[in-house]
Design a protein around this motif. Structure first.
Motif, mmCIF file in Angstrom:
data_model
loop_
_atom_site.group_PDB
_atom_site.id
_atom_site.type_symbol
_atom_site.label_atom_id
_atom_site.label_comp_id
_atom_site.label_asym_id
_atom_site.label_seq_id
_atom_site.Cartn_x
_atom_site.Cartn_y
_atom_site.Cartn_z
ATOM 1 N N GLY A 180 4.284 0.821 -5.256
ATOM 2 C CA GLY A 180 3.835 -0.120 -6.380
ATOM 3 C C GLY A 180 4.866 -1.243 -6.980
ATOM 4 O O GLY A 180 6.113 -0.681 -6.777
ATOM 5 N N LYS A 213 -4.610 -1.779 -1.645
ATOM 6 C CA LYS A 213 -4.054 -1.643 -0.557
ATOM 7 C C LYS A 213 -3.594 -0.109 -0.348
ATOM 8 O O LYS A 213 -3.633 0.471 0.756
ATOM 9 N N HIS A 214 -3.454 0.569 -1.349
ATOM 10 C CA HIS A 214 -3.169 2.127 -1.356
ATOM 11 C C HIS A 214 -4.527 2.825 -0.631
ATOM 12 O O HIS A 214 -4.447 3.642 0.104
ATOM 13 N N ASN A 236 1.247 -2.870 8.425
ATOM 14 C CA ASN A 236 1.806 -2.830 7.031
ATOM 15 C C ASN A 236 3.011 -3.921 6.914
ATOM 16 O O ASN A 236 4.041 -3.398 6.917
ATOM 17 N N ARG A 258 9.529 6.135 -1.607
ATOM 18 C CA ARG A 258 8.681 7.303 -1.662
ATOM 19 C C ARG A 258 9.164 8.505 -1.879
ATOM 20 O O ARG A 258 8.574 9.404 -2.322
ATOM 21 N N CYS A 279 -1.919 -3.553 -5.076
ATOM 22 C CA CYS A 279 -1.139 -2.440 -4.473
ATOM 23 C C CYS A 279 -2.228 -1.474 -4.482
ATOM 24 O O CYS A 279 -2.592 -0.868 -3.566
ATOM 25 N N ALA A 280 -2.900 -1.202 -5.623
ATOM 26 C CA ALA A 280 -3.961 -0.409 -5.635
ATOM 27 C C ALA A 280 -5.141 -0.332 -4.483
ATOM 28 O O ALA A 280 -5.358 0.649 -4.039
ATOM 29 N N GLY A 302 0.566 -1.327 -0.044
ATOM 30 C CA GLY A 302 -0.015 -0.042 -0.069
ATOM 31 C C GLY A 302 0.908 1.259 0.084
ATOM 32 O O GLY A 302 0.207 2.394 -0.097
ATOM 33 N N LYS A 303 2.142 1.111 0.069
ATOM 34 C CA LYS A 303 3.089 2.358 0.102
ATOM 35 C C LYS A 303 4.041 2.281 -1.180
ATOM 36 O O LYS A 303 4.370 3.539 -1.453
#
Length: 261
Positions: free
Chosen positions: A147, A158-159, A183, A244, A155-156, A144-145
């Motif tokens: 991709g 969980k984002h 996470n 990030r 991933c989307a 989620g942080k």
């Protein structure tokens, strides 16, 4: 942020019939909690509840149906008088390229992983607000942080869970209700039977996979301490933070190193 004592707490875990959910249940029971196992398989839930003992009960519930969740929440409150901790654990993944994946896979992962979390939270929140206390724990993911290739759908979803969690935490500030995100990186559970049926990804990352007991212990600690977030393992979480800050790193060797699916 103030946490909740698990000794005597009433905790509900979705997706509890196996994998991380069942291990989470065992961890909370060992700390004195009354645990309600929630999921779609009465047979598996009943079997697990029998193994975990008298502090455990179960409730059949479909997280894709708000009506099913509302009915389950009402029944749980009727039985126990309250819900102190709600753990949104249910979820699944399918690892495939975006151009190969049918729309149905994107929709299903978003419906279960994200909307399931939203539905459950919407159903239990009024009871916690009335009580002026409680803790909502969302099992998100390091996915989620950041991709990764073949993770666009998962991933989307969980984002989305993390965005919802962060916003909800701000909205509930000062209400006595704590909102926590857990996470983890890859966990050694049957999750990968569906996400990675050929076993290619698991073979590549077996050395770094978390044991479900580790994640369960860290989740329990986060509840007791009232933590906003827990990322694990440390080195993967650190890598996610760096990416990030410097997303271009994913375009070169770092990206190739991450592409294990």
């Amino acid at each position: 942020m103030k946490g909740i004592s698990l000794d005597g707490a009433v905790a509900v875990i979705t997706g509890a019939s196996g994998g991380l959910g069942s291990v989470l249940a065992a961890e909370l029971v060992s700390r004195g909690s009354y645990v309600v196992l929630a999921g779609r398989s009465p047979e598996r839930l009943s079997l697990l509840a029998g193994k975990l003992g008298e502090r455990t009960s179960w409730m059949a519930m479909d997280i894709t149906s708000f009506e099913s969740i509302q009915a389950a929440v009402l029944e749980i409150v009727s039985r126990h008088g309250r819900i102190d901790v709600w753990i949104n654990n249910a979820g699944f993944g399918i690892f495939e390229r975006a151009d190969d994946a049918p729309l149905e896979h994107f929709e299903a992962m978003m419906d279960v992983n994200y909307m399931g979390t939203v539905r459950c939270t919407k159903a239990v929140l009024p009871y916690m607000q009335k009580a002026g206390k409680g803790q909502i724990v969302n099992i998100a993911s390091l996915a989620g942080k950041i991709g990764t290739a073949k993770g666009s759908g998962y991933c989307a979803s969980k984002h989305a869970v993390l965005g919802f969690t962060d916003s909800l935490r701000q909205e509930l500030a000062g209400t006595g209700i704590t909102v926590t995100a857990i996470n983890p990186g890859p966990i050694d559970t049957p999750f990968f039977d569906q996400a990675d049926p050929e076993g290619h990804y698991v073979k590549n990352i077996r050395w770094m996979m978390l044991r479900p007991e580790q994640v369960a212990r860290k989740t329990a600690e986060a509840i007791v301490k009232g933590r906003k977030e827990a990322d694990l393992p440390f080195f993967s979480a650190a890598g996610a933070r760096i990416l990030r800050l410097f997303p271009r790193l994913a375009d070169g060797p770092v990206g190739r190193l991450m592409n294990k699916k």
